[in-house]
Design a protein around this motif. Structure first.
Motif, PDB file in Angstrom:
ATOM      1  N   GLY A  41       0.776  -1.222   0.000  1.00 18.27           N
ATOM      2  CA  GLY A  41       0.000   0.000   0.000  1.00 18.27           C
ATOM      3  C   GLY A  41       0.810   1.275   0.000  1.00 18.27           C
ATOM      4  N   LYS A  42       2.127   1.138  -0.107  1.00 15.09           N
ATOM      5  CA  LYS A  42       2.996   2.323  -0.096  1.00 15.09           C
ATOM      6  C   LYS A  42       3.808   2.404  -1.384  1.00 15.09           C
ATOM      7  N   GLU A  43       4.310   3.590  -1.644  1.00 11.03           N
ATOM      8  CA  GLU A  43       5.153   3.782  -2.814  1.00 11.03           C
ATOM      9  C   GLU A  43       6.543   3.194  -2.556  1.00 11.03           C
ATOM     10  N   ARG A  44       7.205   2.863  -3.635  1.00  6.18           N
ATOM     11  CA  ARG A  44       8.580   2.383  -3.533  1.00  6.18           C
ATOM     12  C   ARG A  44       9.482   3.477  -2.977  1.00  6.18           C
ATOM     13  N   GLU A  45      10.376   3.088  -2.098  1.00  7.09           N
ATOM     14  CA  GLU A  45      11.251   4.034  -1.411  1.00  7.09           C
ATOM     15  C   GLU A  45      12.707   3.653  -1.641  1.00  7.09           C
ATOM     16  N   GLY A  46      13.525   4.628  -1.976  1.00  3.58           N
ATOM     17  CA  GLY A  46      14.957   4.384  -2.067  1.00  3.58           C
ATOM     18  C   GLY A  46      15.546   4.269  -0.679  1.00  3.58           C
ATOM     19  N   VAL A  47      16.326   3.232  -0.429  1.00  4.86           N
ATOM     20  CA  VAL A  47      16.888   2.968   0.885  1.00  4.86           C
ATOM     21  C   VAL A  47      18.373   3.315   0.930  1.00  4.86           C
ATOM     22  N   ALA A  48      19.088   2.911  -0.094  1.00  8.47           N
ATOM     23  CA  ALA A  48      20.532   3.139  -0.112  1.00  8.47           C
ATOM     24  C   ALA A  48      21.013   3.235  -1.551  1.00  8.47           C
ATOM     25  N   CYS A  49      22.116   3.930  -1.720  1.00  9.75           N
ATOM     26  CA  CYS A  49      22.739   4.038  -3.041  1.00  9.75           C
ATOM     27  C   CYS A  49      24.241   3.906  -2.878  1.00  9.75           C
ATOM     28  N   LEU A  50      24.851   3.082  -3.728  1.00 12.34           N
ATOM     29  CA  LEU A  50      26.293   2.899  -3.710  1.00 12.34           C
ATOM     30  C   LEU A  50      26.860   3.466  -5.001  1.00 12.34           C
ATOM     31  N   SER A  51      27.682   4.490  -4.891  1.00 10.27           N
ATOM     32  CA  SER A  51      28.352   5.001  -6.085  1.00 10.27           C
ATOM     33  C   SER A  51      29.300   3.930  -6.626  1.00 10.27           C
ATOM     34  N   SER A  52      29.588   4.008  -7.921  1.00  7.63           N
ATOM     35  CA  SER A  52      30.466   3.019  -8.519  1.00  7.63           C
ATOM     36  C   SER A  52      31.861   3.092  -7.902  1.00  7.63           C
ATOM     37  N   SER A  53      32.538   1.966  -7.929  1.00 11.62           N
ATOM     38  CA  SER A  53      33.897   1.937  -7.394  1.00 11.62           C
ATOM     39  C   SER A  53      34.835   2.810  -8.242  1.00 11.62           C
ATOM     40  N   ASP A  54      34.478   3.003  -9.506  1.00 11.20           N
ATOM     41  CA  ASP A  54      35.265   3.869 -10.378  1.00 11.20           C
ATOM     42  C   ASP A  54      34.962   5.345 -10.141  1.00 11.20           C
TER      43      ASP A  54
END
Length: 126
Positions: A41-54
């Motif tokens: 019943g809820k919208e999708r939520e961003g939890v974490a983001c990992l920048s590229s190793s490069d």
């Protein structure tokens, strides 16, 4: 190319889980990886983001999980993890990993996530 998330399950409040996101057909370390969740019943939520190793390899978290969730990479296994600690009932959701296949060498956030894993259910309940 595909992503596969796994590691979900039923855990009591205060417990821990480790979610895995394994890639096939490409190297995860070159790309931005996002972890998301969607509760009923809820919208999708961003939890974490990992920048590229490069890129700069930085990690970013939504405020509600800071200090409890930790994202990490195991480049040898071509896998990204999300360590869930001090779990609360409100963390119950289907968790997904995703990437932007145009994000080689980039930092968070990507332009648009265009490859998604199938999701893994996390249920926090006593």
């Amino acid at each position: 190319v595909q992503l596969q998330a796994s590691g979900g399950g039923l855990v009591q409040p205060g417990g821990s889980l480790r979610l895995s996101c394994a890639a096939s057909g490409f190297r995860l370390d070159h790309y931005v990886i996002g972890w998301f969740r969607q509760a009923p019943g809820k919208e999708r939520e961003g939890v974490a983001c990992l920048s590229s190793s490069d890129g700069d390899g930085t990690l970013h978290y939504v405020d509600s999980v800071k200090g409890r969730f930790t994202a990490s990479r195991d480049n040898a296994k071509n896998t990204v993890y999300l360590h869930l600690n001090s779990l609360k009932p409100e963390d119950t959701a289907v968790y997904y990993c995703a990437t932007d296949l145009r994000s080689v060498g980039s930092m968070c956030p990507p332009i648009k996530y265009d490859l998604w894993g199938q999701g893994t259910q996390v249920t926090v309940s006593s």
